[in-house]
Design an enzyme around this catalytic site. Structure first.
Site, short mmCIF file in Angstrom:
data_model
loop_
_atom_site.label_atom_id
_atom_site.label_comp_id
_atom_site.label_asym_id
_atom_site.label_seq_id
_atom_site.Cartn_x
_atom_site.Cartn_y
_atom_site.Cartn_z
N HIS A 99 -1.81 2.30 0.94
CA HIS A 99 -2.08 0.79 0.29
C HIS A 99 -1.30 -0.04 1.49
O HIS A 99 -1.00 -1.08 1.08
CB HIS A 99 -1.81 0.67 -0.85
CG HIS A 99 -2.64 1.15 -1.94
ND1 HIS A 99 -3.81 0.79 -2.19
CD2 HIS A 99 -2.48 2.19 -2.79
CE1 HIS A 99 -4.46 1.37 -3.15
NE2 HIS A 99 -3.78 2.59 -3.58
N ASP A 155 1.65 5.51 -3.10
CA ASP A 155 0.78 6.40 -4.02
C ASP A 155 -0.64 6.16 -3.04
O ASP A 155 -0.76 5.51 -2.03
CB ASP A 155 0.49 5.24 -5.00
CG ASP A 155 0.06 4.00 -4.86
OD1 ASP A 155 0.76 3.29 -4.02
OD2 ASP A 155 -0.70 3.33 -5.56
N GLU A 156 -1.36 7.10 -3.41
CA GLU A 156 -2.74 7.16 -2.77
C GLU A 156 -2.99 6.88 -1.30
O GLU A 156 -3.35 6.01 -0.55
CB GLU A 156 -3.83 6.01 -3.31
CG GLU A 156 -4.02 6.49 -4.89
CD GLU A 156 -4.83 5.12 -5.54
OE1 GLU A 156 -4.64 4.01 -5.15
OE2 GLU A 156 -5.43 5.56 -6.71
N VAL A 157 -2.18 8.26 -0.72
CA VAL A 157 -1.92 8.06 0.89
C VAL A 157 -3.34 8.68 1.41
O VAL A 157 -3.38 9.63 1.86
CB VAL A 157 -0.60 8.54 1.33
CG1 VAL A 157 -0.50 8.64 2.85
CG2 VAL A 157 0.62 8.03 0.51
#
Length: 493
Positions: A99, A155-157
């Site tokens: 992100h 998060d959400e790499v």
């Protein structure tokens, strides 16, 4: 108020209850925060997690990260002062891995992307990547001296391991994607611990979930960070959560956090908050808390997402999500949503009934921003449908002024008298409401947010009405009088 709140929090399994402010979309003006912080506190929150994104006043070589209306350093100080007045602990959040769109979208920093074409993930192999993240952390911490926690995101790499350098690195034994992930997390967290010894890094847990216990415990990450287990669903896998908590504890993490959602988790372009969904999410988290050892969960973060990512549309605005936040915080304090808890929520919000939240302007409650909720509700429930009813279901429009007629300027003059007054009345009604909403939004948000919300949710419907009226005003033709009657072109003669 304070003693009452402390007394109440004694019964909650979550000692820390943080409201998340996601500033990557619709960041509120500081004057609105001054109105809403006392309500957060009264409802049972004792902290705020502030995800600044591009609203932080980065300086020097990072100045390009600032949004047009970024807070000034003095506004950040004012926010911290308001939080202190309302006994809300502030935890800043800085994304340091995934992100990273607000950073990596800039041409000057694009060379630090994991995948050259995508701006969301940082390349963990480059020393410059780490230097960038350290500089961001240092600037944020400089304005948050004494913060007990700093959330470093992670998060959400997405696409990790898919960059050219990563592909080559992964071909060497025993390198793995998990190792790549952990080493960057360790580098970021080590910087925080070394530079700010009294500050503990928090980290979203999704990239850690599938890493085996022995690999986690073999890294230094469990000694450095407190993971935040997030799940925003209405039906949590309670057994799975208990197993995950156990795995993290065995891996060496001493404290964990939970993260629920009070808004921004049920649809990328959601405009109204489905309270029932978020209520269930919090009741489920209470069950999780009840099923794990008492000294495991330090607190819960009630997330309120404003965009799914830097480039997506806005979801529910903060004032729209306040009734849901009130329900969720009170549920965490009291352990259920019995009638007396519901009555407390209604009292806090100044509404007669949560069920009958028809939110007419005059009955929308007395909480800060309740007029925005009232007007957004009207727009979301009725604007599009009322325009559709005229343009797609009205017998005069569908029967005598179809797209075919409109393109060819064909209309029976008597039909103008049937259609035009309805369209004018509808346009006048909605234009007046849009003006009222615009004024209400301007008091809470910056001009770019006001423009974006109206352009996404109001203007398309108004334009459809304006186009209809414009076509009606064009000199009408009559089928029998046209020089090139479409009927002749398709005759079989």
């Amino acid at each position: 108020m304070t003693s009452k709140n402390s007394e109440m929090s004694g019964s909650s399994p979550f000692k820390m209850r943080l409201v998340h402010l996601d500033l990557k979309g619709a960041p509120p003006k500081v004057c609105y925060l001054s109105e809403i912080f006392p309500l957060f506190r009264a409802l049972g929150a004792n902290g705020v997690l502030i995800e600044y994104e591009d609203m932080f006043p980065y300086e020097g070589h990072l100045r390009l990260l600032r949004a047009k209306h970024a807070y000034s350093p003095s506004e950040i100080k004012e926010i911290l002062h308001l939080a202190t007045l309302n006994e809300l602990e502030v935890i800043p959040l800085v994304q340091t891995f995934g992100h990273m769109e607000f950073v990596l979208k800039h041409e000057a920093l694009a060379h630090l992307r994991e995948v050259a074409h995508f701006p969301n993930t940082l390349n963990p192999h480059k020393e410059e990547s780490l230097a960038l993240v350290r500089a961001m952390i240092d600037q944020v911490m400089e304005l948050h001296p004494g913060a007990r926690w700093l959330h470093v995101g992670c998060d959400e790499v997405y696409y990790l391991g898919e960059g050219e350098t990563s592909r080559q690195w992964l071909q060497q034994e025993p390198n793995s994607k998990a190792e790549l992930c952990l080493s960057h997390m360790e580098a970021v967290a080590s910087h925080v611990r070394a530079r700010y010894p009294t500050t503990t890094p928090l980290m979203w847990d999704d990239m850690l979930r599938d890493i085996p216990e022995d690999q986690l415990s073999g890294s230094r990450v469990p000694q450095l960070v407190e993971p935040v287990l997030w799940d925003y669903g209405a039906d949590l896998d309670l057994h799975g959560k208990a197993l995950l908590v156990e795995k993290y504890r065995k891996s060496g993490f001493s404290w964990l956090w939970a993260a629920s959602a009070f808004k921004g988790a049920t649809g990328v372009n959601q405009s109204l908050t489905p309270i029932e969904h978020h209520l269930r999410n919090h009741l489920q988290w209470l069950q999780v808390a009840g099923s794990v050892p008492a000294d495991t969960l330090r607190g819960i973060i009630l997330t309120g997402w404003q965009r799914y990512d830097h480039f997506s549309v806005l979801c529910e605005l903060l004032p729209v999500g306040i009734p849901s936040l009130a329900v969720c915080l009170q549920v965490l304090l009291h352990g259920d949503f019995a009638e007396n808890v519901k009555a407390r929520v209604e009292n806090f919000l100044g509404i007669s009934s949560l069920e009958e939240m028809s939110f007419r302007s005059e009955g929308a409650g007395s909480f800060p921003g309740s007029n925005i909720l009232a007007l957004v509700t009207q727009v979301s429930l009725h604007l599009c449908s009322s325009v559709d009813a005229l343009l797609e279901r009205d017998r005069y429009v569908t029967g005598w002024f179809s797209p075919y007629h409109r393109r060819r300027k064909l209309i029976h003059p008597v039909m103008i008298e049937h259609i035009q007054p309805q369209a004018l009345s509808l346009l006048a009604r909605w234009s007046a409401l849009a003006g009222e909403l615009e004024a209400a939004l301007q008091r809470v948000f910056y001009p770019d947010t006001v423009e974006e919300w109206l352009e996404e949710n109001v203007h398309p419907s108004l334009r459809r009405l304006q186009a209809l009226l414009q076509d009606l005003e064009t000199e009408p033709g009559y089928p029998g009088m046209r020089t090139s009657n479409p009927g002749h072109q398709t005759s079989k003669g």
